[in-house]
Scaffold this motif. Structure first.
Motif, mmCIF file in Angstrom:
data_model
loop_
_atom_site.group_PDB
_atom_site.id
_atom_site.type_symbol
_atom_site.label_atom_id
_atom_site.label_comp_id
_atom_site.label_asym_id
_atom_site.label_seq_id
_atom_site.Cartn_x
_atom_site.Cartn_y
_atom_site.Cartn_z
ATOM 1 N N ILE A 87 0.790 -1.147 -0.025
ATOM 2 C CA ILE A 87 0.138 0.069 0.098
ATOM 3 C C ILE A 87 0.673 1.173 0.007
ATOM 4 C CG2 ILE A 87 -1.682 1.179 1.382
ATOM 5 C CD1 ILE A 87 -2.856 -1.367 2.354
ATOM 6 N N GLU A 88 1.930 1.351 0.935
ATOM 7 C CA GLU A 88 2.670 2.335 0.841
ATOM 8 C C GLU A 88 3.465 2.682 -0.494
ATOM 9 O OE1 GLU A 88 5.181 1.261 4.107
ATOM 10 O OE2 GLU A 88 4.105 2.086 5.405
ATOM 11 N N ALA A 89 4.009 1.524 -1.448
ATOM 12 C CA ALA A 89 4.426 1.636 -2.625
ATOM 13 C C ALA A 89 3.590 2.168 -3.302
ATOM 14 C CB ALA A 89 4.847 0.139 -3.058
ATOM 15 N N ILE A 90 2.221 1.696 -3.404
ATOM 16 C CA ILE A 90 1.339 2.192 -4.469
ATOM 17 C C ILE A 90 1.076 3.758 -3.954
ATOM 18 C CG2 ILE A 90 -1.276 2.229 -4.868
ATOM 19 C CD1 ILE A 90 -1.001 -0.879 -4.382
ATOM 20 N N HIS A 91 0.838 4.200 -3.116
ATOM 21 C CA HIS A 91 0.871 5.469 -2.726
ATOM 22 C C HIS A 91 1.974 6.450 -2.903
ATOM 23 C CE1 HIS A 91 -2.904 4.670 0.241
ATOM 24 N NE2 HIS A 91 -2.931 4.340 -0.998
ATOM 25 N N SER A 92 3.208 5.922 -3.014
ATOM 26 C CA SER A 92 4.347 6.655 -3.186
ATOM 27 C C SER A 92 4.730 6.710 -4.675
ATOM 28 C CB SER A 92 5.261 6.425 -2.286
ATOM 29 O OG SER A 92 5.824 4.805 -2.891
ATOM 30 N N THR A 93 4.222 6.111 -5.545
ATOM 31 C CA THR A 93 4.318 6.003 -7.060
ATOM 32 C C THR A 93 3.467 6.917 -7.835
ATOM 33 O OG1 THR A 93 4.781 4.995 -8.862
ATOM 34 C CG2 THR A 93 2.890 4.085 -7.811
ATOM 35 N N SER A 94 4.003 7.719 -8.604
ATOM 36 C CA SER A 94 3.223 8.741 -9.559
ATOM 37 C C SER A 94 2.730 7.996 -10.894
ATOM 38 C CB SER A 94 4.167 9.927 -9.991
ATOM 39 O OG SER A 94 5.206 9.341 -10.487
ATOM 40 N N ASP A 95 3.299 6.879 -11.143
ATOM 41 C CA ASP A 95 3.038 5.873 -12.242
ATOM 42 C C ASP A 95 1.866 5.032 -12.011
ATOM 43 O OD1 ASP A 95 2.930 4.582 -14.511
ATOM 44 O OD2 ASP A 95 4.913 3.760 -14.699
ATOM 45 N N ARG A 96 0.728 5.270 -12.166
ATOM 46 C CA ARG A 96 -0.470 4.468 -12.081
ATOM 47 C C ARG A 96 -0.747 3.561 -13.203
ATOM 48 N NH1 ARG A 96 -2.816 5.351 -6.827
ATOM 49 N NH2 ARG A 96 -1.183 6.484 -5.679
ATOM 50 N N SER A 97 0.013 3.382 -14.084
ATOM 51 C CA SER A 97 -0.309 2.638 -15.197
ATOM 52 C C SER A 97 -0.510 1.034 -14.768
ATOM 53 C CB SER A 97 0.796 2.329 -16.300
ATOM 54 O OG SER A 97 1.954 1.857 -15.957
ATOM 55 N N SER A 98 -1.246 0.291 -15.627
ATOM 56 C CA SER A 98 -1.875 -0.893 -15.422
ATOM 57 C C SER A 98 -0.265 -1.880 -15.100
ATOM 58 C CB SER A 98 -2.704 -1.420 -16.418
ATOM 59 O OG SER A 98 -3.023 -2.854 -16.228
ATOM 60 N N GLU A 99 0.447 -1.807 -15.943
ATOM 61 C CA GLU A 99 1.663 -2.544 -16.179
ATOM 62 C C GLU A 99 2.521 -2.247 -14.745
ATOM 63 O OE1 GLU A 99 5.988 -2.542 -18.347
ATOM 64 O OE2 GLU A 99 4.180 -2.310 -19.606
ATOM 65 N N THR A 100 2.772 -0.914 -14.237
ATOM 66 C CA THR A 100 3.481 -0.723 -12.992
ATOM 67 C C THR A 100 2.775 -1.207 -11.663
ATOM 68 O OG1 THR A 100 4.387 1.252 -14.126
ATOM 69 C CG2 THR A 100 4.205 1.184 -11.959
ATOM 70 N N MET A 101 1.292 -1.042 -11.769
ATOM 71 C CA MET A 101 0.526 -1.510 -10.563
ATOM 72 C C MET A 101 0.556 -3.227 -10.680
ATOM 73 S SD MET A 101 -0.446 0.615 -8.850
ATOM 74 C CE MET A 101 0.721 1.718 -9.278
ATOM 75 N N LYS A 102 0.566 -3.835 -11.785
ATOM 76 C CA LYS A 102 0.694 -5.317 -11.703
ATOM 77 C C LYS A 102 2.155 -5.619 -11.185
ATOM 78 C CE LYS A 102 -2.676 -6.346 -15.378
ATOM 79 N NZ LYS A 102 -3.021 -6.931 -16.273
ATOM 80 N N LYS A 103 3.254 -4.933 -11.665
ATOM 81 C CA LYS A 103 4.524 -5.420 -11.274
ATOM 82 C C LYS A 103 4.632 -5.066 -9.634
ATOM 83 C CE LYS A 103 7.099 -4.471 -15.369
ATOM 84 N NZ LYS A 103 7.988 -3.685 -16.168
ATOM 85 N N LEU A 104 3.983 -3.752 -9.287
ATOM 86 C CA LEU A 104 4.233 -3.631 -7.607
ATOM 87 C C LEU A 104 3.479 -4.730 -6.870
ATOM 88 C CD1 LEU A 104 3.692 0.313 -7.046
ATOM 89 C CD2 LEU A 104 5.440 -1.149 -6.268
ATOM 90 N N PHE A 105 2.209 -5.191 -7.335
ATOM 91 C CA PHE A 105 1.451 -5.943 -6.652
ATOM 92 C C PHE A 105 2.308 -7.422 -6.456
ATOM 93 C CE2 PHE A 105 -2.016 -3.143 -6.836
ATOM 94 C CZ PHE A 105 -3.217 -3.871 -5.883
ATOM 95 N N ALA A 106 2.922 -7.633 -7.562
ATOM 96 C CA ALA A 106 3.516 -9.089 -7.816
ATOM 97 C C ALA A 106 4.805 -8.998 -6.818
ATOM 98 C CB ALA A 106 3.802 -9.361 -9.445
ATOM 99 N N GLN A 107 5.374 -7.782 -6.687
ATOM 100 C CA GLN A 107 6.584 -7.717 -5.823
ATOM 101 C C GLN A 107 6.296 -7.757 -4.417
ATOM 102 O OE1 GLN A 107 8.523 -3.826 -6.646
ATOM 103 N NE2 GLN A 107 9.591 -3.967 -4.703
ATOM 104 N N TYR A 108 4.913 -7.603 -4.068
ATOM 105 C CA TYR A 108 4.797 -7.712 -2.582
ATOM 106 C C TYR A 108 3.623 -9.052 -2.561
ATOM 107 C CZ TYR A 108 7.259 -3.447 -1.964
ATOM 108 O OH TYR A 108 8.018 -2.492 -2.156
ATOM 109 N N GLY A 109 3.652 -10.136 -3.298
ATOM 110 C CA GLY A 109 3.036 -11.270 -3.078
ATOM 111 C C GLY A 109 1.409 -11.095 -3.307
ATOM 112 N N ALA A 110 1.139 -10.121 -4.266
ATOM 113 C CA ALA A 110 -0.133 -9.918 -4.629
ATOM 114 C C ALA A 110 -0.498 -10.053 -5.918
ATOM 115 C CB ALA A 110 -0.807 -8.687 -3.864
ATOM 116 N N GLU A 111 -1.718 -10.153 -6.468
ATOM 117 C CA GLU A 111 -2.136 -10.016 -7.818
ATOM 118 C C GLU A 111 -3.439 -9.252 -8.161
ATOM 119 O OE1 GLU A 111 -3.273 -13.404 -11.304
ATOM 120 O OE2 GLU A 111 -2.526 -14.151 -9.359
ATOM 121 N N LEU A 112 -2.769 -8.261 -9.171
ATOM 122 C CA LEU A 112 -3.811 -7.327 -9.719
ATOM 123 C C LEU A 112 -4.647 -7.930 -10.810
ATOM 124 C CD1 LEU A 112 -5.022 -4.395 -9.140
ATOM 125 C CD2 LEU A 112 -3.322 -3.845 -11.066
ATOM 126 N N LEU A 113 -5.990 -8.303 -10.559
ATOM 127 C CA LEU A 113 -6.925 -9.115 -11.308
ATOM 128 C C LEU A 113 -7.607 -8.052 -12.336
ATOM 129 C CD1 LEU A 113 -8.196 -11.344 -8.509
ATOM 130 C CD2 LEU A 113 -6.406 -11.633 -10.128
#
Length: 113
Positions: A87-113
């Motif tokens: 959540i902190e990583a999501i809130h601190s990034t300015s790049d809200r593209s689908s690709e970036t969000m999917k990578k962030l979720f994967a980096q922290y053991g989650a999956e954006l569906l």
């Protein structure tokens, strides 16, 4: 654990999701409603939780949540350190593209569906 607020949904409008539909591969997540109401999609089920009610989502379960009412909601979210860091990583990034969000979720053991 963190205390958060969810603005109310104006009459006739579709509620804004507080988080996109996602799942955590390793971490459970829970909410305790202090004031108001939150709606949840948990797997194929849709529920509403009111003041003094709790919701638990086991790891591996797709979920999202929103405030379905006009009144604001106040709630506690109970999460692991890994989810908090996501959540902190999501809130601190300015790049809200689908690709970036999917990578962030994967980096922290989650999956954006």
């Amino acid at each position: 654990m963190a205390e958060w607020n969810a603005e109310g949904t104006p009459e006739g409008e579709t509620p804004m999701l507080m988080a996109p539909l996602h799942l955590h591969h390793e971490d459970d997540e829970a909410w305790f409603i202090l004031e108001g109401t939150l709606g949840f999609q948990i797997g194929d089920e849709t529920i509403e939780a009111n003041c003094n009610e709790a919701v638990i989502v086991p790891h591996g379960t797709p979920h999202t949540f929103w405030n379905p009412k006009q009144e604001p909601a106040r709630y506690l979210i109970i999460m692991t350190k890994q989810t908090k860091t996501l959540i902190e990583a999501i809130h601190s990034t300015s790049d809200r593209s689908s690709e970036t969000m999917k990578k962030l979720f994967a980096q922290y053991g989650a999956e954006l569906l």
